[in-house]
Design an enzyme around this catalytic site. Structure first.
Site, PDB file in Angstrom:
ATOM      1  N   LEU A 189       0.853  -1.183   0.000  1.00 50.98           N
ATOM      2  CA  LEU A 189       0.000   0.000   0.000  1.00 50.98           C
ATOM      3  C   LEU A 189       0.890   1.234   0.000  1.00 50.98           C
ATOM      4  O   LEU A 189       1.989   1.222   0.549  1.00 50.98           O
ATOM      5  CB  LEU A 189      -0.903   0.025   1.243  1.00 50.98           C
ATOM      6  CG  LEU A 189      -1.936  -1.093   1.384  1.00 50.98           C
ATOM      7  CD1 LEU A 189      -2.640  -0.986   2.740  1.00 50.98           C
ATOM      8  CD2 LEU A 189      -2.952  -1.053   0.256  1.00 50.98           C
ATOM      9  N   ASP A 190       0.398   2.317  -0.611  1.00 50.34           N
ATOM     10  CA  ASP A 190       1.112   3.587  -0.552  1.00 50.34           C
ATOM     11  C   ASP A 190       1.263   4.019   0.904  1.00 50.34           C
ATOM     12  O   ASP A 190       0.458   3.646   1.764  1.00 50.34           O
ATOM     13  CB  ASP A 190       0.347   4.664  -1.323  1.00 50.34           C
ATOM     14  CG  ASP A 190       0.225   4.359  -2.806  1.00 50.34           C
ATOM     15  OD1 ASP A 190       1.065   3.599  -3.324  1.00 50.34           O
ATOM     16  OD2 ASP A 190      -0.718   4.870  -3.434  1.00 50.34           O
ATOM     17  N   ARG A 191       2.268   4.846   1.153  1.00 50.37           N
ATOM     18  CA  ARG A 191       2.548   5.300   2.521  1.00 50.37           C
ATOM     19  C   ARG A 191       1.296   5.826   3.222  1.00 50.37           C
ATOM     20  O   ARG A 191       1.051   5.526   4.399  1.00 50.37           O
ATOM     21  CB  ARG A 191       3.623   6.394   2.484  1.00 50.37           C
ATOM     22  CG  ARG A 191       3.897   7.041   3.837  1.00 50.37           C
ATOM     23  CD  ARG A 191       4.876   8.195   3.709  1.00 50.37           C
ATOM     24  NE  ARG A 191       6.195   7.695   3.363  1.00 50.37           N
ATOM     25  CZ  ARG A 191       7.094   7.288   4.257  1.00 50.37           C
ATOM     26  NH1 ARG A 191       6.812   7.319   5.546  1.00 50.37           N
ATOM     27  NH2 ARG A 191       8.277   6.847   3.853  1.00 50.37           N
ATOM     28  N   ARG A 195      -6.287   5.999  -7.285  1.00 49.78           N
ATOM     29  CA  ARG A 195      -6.093   7.456  -7.234  1.00 49.78           C
ATOM     30  C   ARG A 195      -6.129   8.058  -8.637  1.00 49.78           C
ATOM     31  O   ARG A 195      -6.749   9.107  -8.866  1.00 49.78           O
ATOM     32  CB  ARG A 195      -4.773   7.755  -6.538  1.00 49.78           C
ATOM     33  CG  ARG A 195      -4.740   7.229  -5.112  1.00 49.78           C
ATOM     34  CD  ARG A 195      -3.323   7.191  -4.541  1.00 49.78           C
ATOM     35  NE  ARG A 195      -2.790   8.534  -4.345  1.00 49.78           N
ATOM     36  CZ  ARG A 195      -1.552   8.775  -3.915  1.00 49.78           C
ATOM     37  NH1 ARG A 195      -0.738   7.762  -3.653  1.00 49.78           N
ATOM     38  NH2 ARG A 195      -1.151  10.015  -3.750  1.00 49.78           N
TER      39      ARG A 195
END
Length: 301
Positions: free
Chosen positions: A136-138, A237
């Site tokens: 997962l993205d930060r 996103r």
């Protein structure tokens, strides 16, 4: 302390009947077979060690002692809070908070989920080799999967983009999407001006598909549930921006500074996984985190 991982099988009528073919049938890769043969792995049939050409019978008990995997020094074990949602001898599912990366970047020494998971496994005297199955993205929260061996990693990789491994997200986006549910089918490529960004690229982009469905509508936004059909970087996103409904707090793609939340309002809320070994259906969930609850409640008015 070095630990070994054991796999247990019972030979079925439909199974291949030499050890080598049996293991291939059970998704062992050529490199895993090589490691078993040359790097300390062993195969026992009815408690007696056997070679790859040994002939099996229906009902035989097979124990595979996996080769020891040397953990990488690039990922240091670091203590930290770990919310374990599911764990067995094959893999681990955790609920990642926002604000922490999945893996260390090159020359990055800050704490990541991989560092914390390695510390957790070693504290249990398990092999600390990190096999990240999903990342997962930060600033995205939610469910992440770590395999405990190269074999388990390989098994999960084979189902990762199939109906046997379904990933669902919750996001809060600007505006109200019309129609309220549908499929975003737009190819995603690397932004020509910034390598860390992604955009819609009809010429060179890779096929990217996201299903969405509106859960709640507000005057200024919507809570939507999304299912990934492909696994591109920043897929949700980019797709939400492309259809005119970027995610709250996602300054990278919306260019809107948001007072109500300080990160993209995106959360991996559910994984439906058909266990690649036991074939049990796992339905794993992570509740909406507090910052997204606050945003949702504020938008509700």
């Amino acid at each position: 302390m070095k630990t070994r991982r054991y796999l247990n099988f019972t030979v079925q009528e439909s199974d291949k009947k030499t050890v080598r073919k049996f293991l291939v049938h059970h998704k062992f890769s050529s490199s895993q077979l090589h490691n078993l043969k040359n790097n300390g792995g062993m195969v026992f049939v009815n408690h007696k060690q056997r070679h790859f050409d040994f002939h099996l019978k229906t009902g035989d008990k097979v124990i595979v002692v996996m080769s020891y995997e040397e953990p990488s020094d690039l990922i240091k074990p670091m203590p930290g809070e770990l919310n374990v949602v599911y764990e067995d001898s094959y893999f681990l599912v955790i609920n990642k908070p926002p604000g922490i990366a999945s893996l260390p970047a090159k020359a990055l020494t800050s704490k990541t989920m991989a560092n914390i998971v390695k510390y957790y496994l070693e504290s249990k005297h398990e092999n600390g080799t990190i096999h990240l199955v999903t990342r997962l993205d930060r600033d995205t929260s939610g469910l992440m999967v770590f395999a405990k061996s190269s074999y388990a990693h390989s098994m999960l990789d084979q189902i990762l983009h199939s109906e046997k491994f379904q990933k669902y997200y919750l996001a809060i986006v600007y505006g109200q999407i019309s129609p309220e549910k549908g499929l975003v089918d737009l190819p995603i490529g690397i932004d020509s001006e910034a390598f860390y960004l992604r955009n819609i690229d009809h010429e060179n982009g890779k096929e990217s598909k996201t299903l969405y469905e509106t859960e709640e509508k507000y005057r200024d936004g919507s809570l939507i549930r999304l299912k990934l059909l492909t696994g591109r970087t920043h897929q949700i996103r980019v797709h939400m921006k492309a259809i005119g409904h970027p995610i709250f707090g996602d300054f990278m793609y919306s260019k809107c500074k948001e007072k109500l939340i300080d990160r993209q309002a995106l959360h991996c809320s559910q994984l439906n996984i058909v266990h690649p070994v036991t074939h049990e259906l796992l339905q794993l969930k992570a509740p909406l985190p507090d910052d997204m609850k606050y945003l949702r409640n504020t938008l509700r008015g």
